[in-house]
Design a protein around this motif. Structure first.
Motif, PDB file in Angstrom:
ATOM      1  N   LEU B 296      35.366  -7.886  30.016  1.00  0.00           N
ATOM      2  CA  LEU B 296      35.251  -6.965  29.359  1.00  0.00           C
ATOM      3  C   LEU B 296      34.762  -5.722  29.110  1.00  0.00           C
ATOM      4  O   LEU B 296      35.255  -5.076  29.399  1.00  0.00           O
ATOM      5  N   TYR B 297      33.361  -5.703  29.994  1.00  0.00           N
ATOM      6  CA  TYR B 297      33.050  -5.257  29.336  1.00  0.00           C
ATOM      7  C   TYR B 297      32.934  -3.934  30.792  1.00  0.00           C
ATOM      8  O   TYR B 297      33.401  -2.394  31.018  1.00  0.00           O
ATOM      9  N   ALA B 298      33.537  -4.803  31.995  1.00  0.00           N
ATOM     10  CA  ALA B 298      33.873  -3.716  32.806  1.00  0.00           C
ATOM     11  C   ALA B 298      35.571  -2.879  32.861  1.00  0.00           C
ATOM     12  O   ALA B 298      35.786  -2.148  32.965  1.00  0.00           O
ATOM     13  N   VAL B 299      35.964  -3.792  31.738  1.00  0.00           N
ATOM     14  CA  VAL B 299      37.292  -3.351  30.968  1.00  0.00           C
ATOM     15  C   VAL B 299      37.275  -1.574  30.485  1.00  0.00           C
ATOM     16  O   VAL B 299      37.410  -0.553  30.475  1.00  0.00           O
ATOM     17  N   ALA B 300      35.808  -1.872  29.619  1.00  0.00           N
ATOM     18  CA  ALA B 300      35.632  -0.800  28.430  1.00  0.00           C
ATOM     19  C   ALA B 300      34.813   0.441  29.413  1.00  0.00           C
ATOM     20  O   ALA B 300      35.471   1.185  29.056  1.00  0.00           O
ATOM     21  N   GLY B 301      34.146  -0.152  30.586  1.00  0.00           N
ATOM     22  CA  GLY B 301      34.220   1.292  31.251  1.00  0.00           C
ATOM     23  C   GLY B 301      35.459   2.040  32.228  1.00  0.00           C
ATOM     24  O   GLY B 301      35.459   3.146  32.080  1.00  0.00           O
ATOM     25  N   ALA B 302      36.158   1.410  32.111  1.00  0.00           N
ATOM     26  CA  ALA B 302      37.565   1.554  33.024  1.00  0.00           C
ATOM     27  C   ALA B 302      38.145   2.209  32.096  1.00  0.00           C
ATOM     28  O   ALA B 302      38.926   3.536  32.702  1.00  0.00           O
ATOM     29  N   LEU B 303      38.146   2.176  30.877  1.00  0.00           N
ATOM     30  CA  LEU B 303      39.290   2.788  29.637  1.00  0.00           C
ATOM     31  C   LEU B 303      38.464   4.062  29.167  1.00  0.00           C
ATOM     32  O   LEU B 303      39.183   5.076  29.043  1.00  0.00           O
ATOM     33  N   ALA B 304      37.341   4.011  29.800  1.00  0.00           N
ATOM     34  CA  ALA B 304      36.876   5.271  29.177  1.00  0.00           C
ATOM     35  C   ALA B 304      37.009   6.563  30.068  1.00  0.00           C
ATOM     36  O   ALA B 304      37.068   5.857  31.909  1.00  0.00           O
ATOM     37  N   SER B 305      36.842   7.587  30.215  1.00  0.00           N
ATOM     38  CA  SER B 305      37.201   8.270  31.310  1.00  0.00           C
ATOM     39  C   SER B 305      35.461   9.255  31.365  1.00  0.00           C
ATOM     40  O   SER B 305      35.205   9.839  32.628  1.00  0.00           O
ATOM     41  N   ARG B 306      35.018   9.035  30.926  1.00  0.00           N
ATOM     42  CA  ARG B 306      33.640   9.246  30.584  1.00  0.00           C
ATOM     43  C   ARG B 306      32.366   8.635  30.053  1.00  0.00           C
ATOM     44  O   ARG B 306      32.695   8.064  28.973  1.00  0.00           O
ATOM     45  N   THR B 307      31.130   9.014  30.518  1.00  0.00           N
ATOM     46  CA  THR B 307      29.957   8.399  29.371  1.00  0.00           C
ATOM     47  C   THR B 307      30.173   8.270  28.635  1.00  0.00           C
ATOM     48  O   THR B 307      30.060   7.532  27.515  1.00  0.00           O
ATOM     49  N   GLU B 308      30.090   9.502  27.459  1.00  0.00           N
ATOM     50  CA  GLU B 308      30.609   9.691  26.575  1.00  0.00           C
ATOM     51  C   GLU B 308      31.228   8.307  25.821  1.00  0.00           C
ATOM     52  O   GLU B 308      30.992   8.594  24.187  1.00  0.00           O
ATOM     53  N   ASP B 309      32.347   8.157  26.331  1.00  0.00           N
ATOM     54  CA  ASP B 309      33.362   7.522  26.185  1.00  0.00           C
ATOM     55  C   ASP B 309      33.082   5.306  25.484  1.00  0.00           C
ATOM     56  O   ASP B 309      34.002   5.053  24.715  1.00  0.00           O
ATOM     57  N   LEU B 310      31.788   5.842  26.646  1.00  0.00           N
ATOM     58  CA  LEU B 310      31.768   4.251  26.292  1.00  0.00           C
ATOM     59  C   LEU B 310      31.567   3.675  24.779  1.00  0.00           C
ATOM     60  O   LEU B 310      31.725   2.345  25.072  1.00  0.00           O
ATOM     61  N   TYR B 386      41.702  -2.956  33.766  1.00  0.00           N
ATOM     62  CA  TYR B 386      40.993  -2.372  34.988  1.00  0.00           C
ATOM     63  C   TYR B 386      41.518  -1.984  36.259  1.00  0.00           C
ATOM     64  O   TYR B 386      41.100  -0.427  35.792  1.00  0.00           O
ATOM     65  N   ARG B 387      42.917  -2.283  36.255  1.00  0.00           N
ATOM     66  CA  ARG B 387      42.893  -1.850  37.919  1.00  0.00           C
ATOM     67  C   ARG B 387      44.367  -0.888  36.939  1.00  0.00           C
ATOM     68  O   ARG B 387      44.156   0.476  38.272  1.00  0.00           O
ATOM     69  N   ARG B 388      44.953  -0.897  36.041  1.00  0.00           N
ATOM     70  CA  ARG B 388      45.906  -0.296  35.530  1.00  0.00           C
ATOM     71  C   ARG B 388      44.711   1.659  34.804  1.00  0.00           C
ATOM     72  O   ARG B 388      45.850   2.201  35.107  1.00  0.00           O
ATOM     73  N   SER B 389      43.869   1.176  34.284  1.00  0.00           N
ATOM     74  CA  SER B 389      42.522   2.780  33.954  1.00  0.00           C
ATOM     75  C   SER B 389      42.230   3.056  34.117  1.00  0.00           C
ATOM     76  O   SER B 389      41.847   4.450  34.275  1.00  0.00           O
ATOM     77  N   LEU B 390      42.389   2.449  35.414  1.00  0.00           N
ATOM     78  CA  LEU B 390      40.795   3.146  36.069  1.00  0.00           C
ATOM     79  C   LEU B 390      40.993   4.244  36.907  1.00  0.00           C
ATOM     80  O   LEU B 390      40.303   5.580  37.000  1.00  0.00           O
ATOM     81  N   MET B 391      41.943   4.660  38.181  1.00  0.00           N
ATOM     82  CA  MET B 391      43.363   5.334  37.914  1.00  0.00           C
ATOM     83  C   MET B 391      43.543   6.528  37.856  1.00  0.00           C
ATOM     84  O   MET B 391      44.168   7.760  37.975  1.00  0.00           O
ATOM     85  N   GLN B 392      43.134   5.827  36.210  1.00  0.00           N
ATOM     86  CA  GLN B 392      44.207   6.897  34.352  1.00  0.00           C
ATOM     87  C   GLN B 392      42.627   7.945  34.516  1.00  0.00           C
ATOM     88  O   GLN B 392      41.693   7.595  33.989  1.00  0.00           O
ATOM     89  N   THR B 393      43.170   9.316  35.254  1.00  0.00           N
ATOM     90  CA  THR B 393      42.130  10.134  34.809  1.00  0.00           C
ATOM     91  C   THR B 393      41.814  11.411  33.685  1.00  0.00           C
ATOM     92  O   THR B 393      40.909  11.572  33.629  1.00  0.00           O
ATOM     93  N   ARG B 394      42.786  11.044  33.056  1.00  0.00           N
ATOM     94  CA  ARG B 394      43.115  11.772  32.127  1.00  0.00           C
ATOM     95  C   ARG B 394      42.687  11.053  30.148  1.00  0.00           C
ATOM     96  O   ARG B 394      43.544  10.266  29.762  1.00  0.00           O
ATOM     97  N   GLY B 395      42.029  11.536  30.004  1.00  0.00           N
ATOM     98  CA  GLY B 395      40.950  11.027  29.052  1.00  0.00           C
ATOM     99  C   GLY B 395      41.061   9.713  28.481  1.00  0.00           C
ATOM    100  O   GLY B 395      41.077   8.856  29.835  1.00  0.00           O
ATOM    101  N   LYS B 396      40.001   9.381  27.270  1.00  0.00           N
ATOM    102  CA  LYS B 396      40.038   7.981  27.097  1.00  0.00           C
ATOM    103  C   LYS B 396      41.145   6.872  26.969  1.00  0.00           C
ATOM    104  O   LYS B 396      42.286   7.671  26.594  1.00  0.00           O
ATOM    105  N   MET B 397      41.344   5.682  27.414  1.00  0.00           N
ATOM    106  CA  MET B 397      42.406   4.790  26.676  1.00  0.00           C
ATOM    107  C   MET B 397      41.625   3.959  25.727  1.00  0.00           C
ATOM    108  O   MET B 397      40.445   3.575  25.755  1.00  0.00           O
ATOM    109  N   SER B 398      42.802   3.781  25.106  1.00  0.00           N
ATOM    110  CA  SER B 398      42.459   2.778  23.549  1.00  0.00           C
ATOM    111  C   SER B 398      43.415   1.745  24.685  1.00  0.00           C
ATOM    112  O   SER B 398      43.507   1.409  25.546  1.00  0.00           O
TER     113      SER B 398
END
Lengths: 319, 408
Positions: B296-310, B386-398
């Motif tokens: 789940l934490y790895a997914v949280a990392g993938a959803l963020a786009s910057r460290t600040e989103d974590l 993780y797979r879906r959001s990791l390549m998503q580069t535009r902003g943070k995802m919920s």
């Protein structure tokens, strides 16, 4: 008309390779590739071929779709429509594993030593530890970074980080190279080393696609060009082929006033300045008639085709 | 040119190594090496170990300290009382001994107290005995001599009344007993449960955040694009979760082992068998629970786009862990029984129940199976997001967007 040296017929770097069957060539072929981002069609029906053993320059303005296309070739962005072929068949993840790729945005593990992380990236690509180490060490030496091998990446200057990134793509004899702006941020000396390195890869038959804003560089290095504008290919081929595709301008300098040229049939006058005219020949034979007329009226000091620079062609095809 | 040039990949393929089929192992290896060579990780681990060992060492030193109290006496009666008290005290605790020291008179006794050559002075005053010390007399010594005084006085008084001590004392003693035959260790169990809670909470937050940070580091730097062209993202996720789980697991095993050794040096060493069982169960639960959380934490990392989103993408886990932490040592009775089967909470609650001895053998097994099922679900769902959001580069995802979105 003009010299057609390095087209697909097998001249130039690929001489001797023409005996290969077409489906066997180390070509990256992009067929009718499209990518939709919501309402925006970032890449629209793009087709071109990156031939094995050739450097292909990928040119286009910001937002033209170069990066999106390259990301689709590398499989990091899913394709909305179209195909990417490798050696004549649909590309697979395993094929891409042997590709060297340099993404648009640079980044490495800031806290890890240069050598360690390059070896790690090499191992992920399936290069054995020893082979990766040897290749990395060799590249570090060639790019003047041998002493920084044990330093953390974050202690390197941006230019040096760029070199490390280049090594990440080039190490371990990749079977193809896809490089997004590999020359940006490099000093002239590094540009030369980089060009030499790329030449080594093409000379062993590897196709190289790289994008660049530096048109002079592209003209100097590339066998082929693909010009992208607003998501579509507006021109593709060798630099000379592109020149023949665009309307050639001639410069005519007369001893007297050249105002009459405006009315000459089959001629489009771009600019008249006293006795000098910049013109385009629209009809075949119109240039002969124009020259006869000019000689009848007086002395012709100069009549020559203007060889357009790549940036002129670029402006022409993307306007 | 020869034909070999036309197959540029062949020499490359020849040198491709055997671990090409197991890229997750390479990833896990890197995660482990990076963690193990991280200075702050090493320091924090050592500090925690010193803290745990220090607890055991301090307890051992405290309980292992033998004390000898010298009591100044002026007459045979006092000497006899001190000797009786000494025998009783040593019987109760073999590390306590009391010895009489004969002095000439009261002045000499006071002088001995002042100089420190005696710790206490037993003397008669009116019709009772007084134990004088420089400051407060040692409680064990006071109790032992007090008992001796009382016994002697009782027997004297009994003799005067024409009866015996035994007759007088008949029926006056209250003894305690428990049906379960156990001693009251509730405080220790509470402390151990708190330790489980704290350990899991700290490890999960610490390693979880590290996993998320390392995922977003790769995403933010687009290093993930290079990695994604080399290996399947599934392998990257697996390697990351595995590598960090191994480190977290190794750390908790180390803490548990040192903790058990530390407890062995304390008065609670008799609880070691049940504590060991609880610790072993805790370690097993921890491994499974952490694996689920790591994903789940790895997914949280993938959803963020910057460290600040974590901070916002890891908020659900932080909240759950906070609840687990509190529940772990506050809930009791039936509620505890229920939560000890809920995944993640069971990591903390079930070992506590095992320690207090109220869990049947099948209960931890069932709770573990429930959590293993939960872990399997998080791995499957997590891998997808993780797979879906990791390549998503535009902003943070919920999290919701991550679940819904199509592949990049």
């Amino acid at each position: 008309m003009s010299q057609d040296t390095s087209t697909a017929t097998g001249a130039g770097p690929r001489s001797g390779a023409s005996h290969r069957h077409d489906s066997q060539t180390d070509d990256i072929e992009v067929r009718a590739l499209s990518r939709q981002f919501g309402e925006i069609r970032a890449v629209d029906d793009v087709s071109f071929t990156v031939k094995g053993g050739e450097l292909t320059g990928f040119v286009g303005g910001n937002g033209a779709g170069k990066t999106t296309t390259m990301r689709m070739i590398m499989g990091v962005l899913s394709i909305s429509a179209g195909d990417v072929l490798w050696r004549g068949r649909p590309i697979t993840a395993l094929d891409r594993r042997g590709f060297g790729y340099m993404p648009e945005e640079r980044g490495l593990y800031p806290d890890q030593a240069v050598l360690d992380q390059l070896v790690y990236l090499g191992r992920l690509r399936g290069i054995g530890t020893a082979a990766a180490k040897a290749s990395v060490t060799d590249h570090l030496e060639r790019l003047g970074l041998a002493e920084r091998a044990k330093d953390k990446v974050q202690t390197l200057s941006l230019g040096n980080q760029q070199r490390v990134q280049i090594i990440a793509a080039l190490m371990g004899r990749p079977q193809a190279l896809v490089l997004d702006e590999p020359f940006s941020g490099l000093d002239p000396q590094a540009v030369d080393s980089m060009a030499d390195l790329l030449r080594e890869h093409t000379s062993r038959g590897v196709p190289v696609l790289f994008s660049s804003h530096q048109l002079d560089l592209v003209e100097r290095l590339c066998e082929r060009l693909v010009v992208l504008s607003r998501g579509t290919v507006v021109a593709a081929g060798t630099a000379d082929e592109l020149r023949t595709q665009t309307v050639v301008r001639h410069r005519l300098v007369l001893s007297g006033d050249a105002g009459w040229v405006r009315d000459a049939p089959g001629i489009h006058t771009v600019d008249v300045d006293g006795g000098a005219v910049l013109l385009e020949v629209l009809d075949q034979g119109a240039d002969h008639r124009l020259l006869s007329e000019a000689l009848r009226r007086g002395d012709v000091l100069e009549f020559a085709p203007q060889r357009p620079s790549l940036s002129e062609i670029y402006r022409e095809v993307t306007k | 040119m020869t034909t070999t040039v036309n197959r540029p990949d062949q020499p490359g393929h020849a040198s491709r190594s055997n671990d090409a089929g197991r890229p997750w192992l390479i990833v896990a290896g890197r995660e482990i090496v990076v963690r193990l060579t991280n200075k702050s990780f090493i320091v924090s681990t050592l500090v925690t170990l010193v803290f745990i060992a220090g607890f055991g060492g301090f307890s051992a030193w405290q309980s292992g300290r033998s004390s000898t109290t010298t009591v100044a006496v002026t007459g045979a009666a006092a000497t006899q009382l001190v000797e009786q008290g000494s025998a009783a005290a040593t019987k109760a605790d073999d590390k306590v001994s009391i010895k009489p020291q004969a002095v000439a008179d009261d002045a000499a006794a006071k002088a001995a107290l002042t100089s420190g050559s005696a710790d206490a002075w037993l003397h008669q005053q009116n019709d009772g005995w007084v134990l004088t010390a420089k400051d407060a007399p040692d409680s064990a010594v006071e109790a032992a001599i007090g008992a001796a005084v009382r016994t002697q006085a009782l027997s004297t008084n009994a003799a005067a009344a024409g009866t015996t001590t035994a007759a007088i004392e008949k029926g006056t003693v209250l003894t305690t007993d428990r049906l379960d035959g156990q001693q009251d260790d509730s405080l220790f169990i509470k402390l151990a449960s708190l330790a489980f809670s704290l350990l899991f909470f700290m490890a999960a937050i610490l390693f979880g955040q590290q996993i998320a940070a390392s995922v977003v580091e790769e995403k933010q730097s687009r290093l993930v694009e290079i990695i994604a062209t080399a290996i399947p993202l599934r392998a990257l996720l697996a390697g990351k979760v595995l590598g960090n789980s191994v480190i977290a697991f190794g750390q908790v095993v180390l803490y548990g082992a040192v903790g058990l050794v530390a407890v062995a040096f304390t008065d609670y060493s008799r609880l070691l068998p049940s504590l060991s069982a609880a610790v072993i169960w805790f370690v097993v639960f921890f491994a499974v629970g952490f694996f689920a959380l790591a994903c789940l934490y790895a997914v949280a990392g993938a959803l963020a786009s910057r460290t600040e989103d974590l901070q916002s993408t890891t908020a659900p886990m932080t909240m759950v862990l906070g609840v687990v932490y509190v529940v772990g040592f506050t809930v009791t009775g039936t509620a505890l029984k229920v939560v000890s089967f809920i995944p993640i909470v069971s990591v903390v609650a079930m070992p506590g129940r095992i320690l207090s001895g109220d869990a049947a053998w099948w209960e931890p097994v069932l709770a573990l199976l429930v959590m293993a099922g939960f872990a399997a679900v998080t791995v499957l769902v997590g891998e997808k997001i993780y797979r879906r959001s990791l390549m998503q580069t535009r902003g943070k995802m919920s999290w919701r967007e991550g679940l819904k979105s199509a592949d990049a």
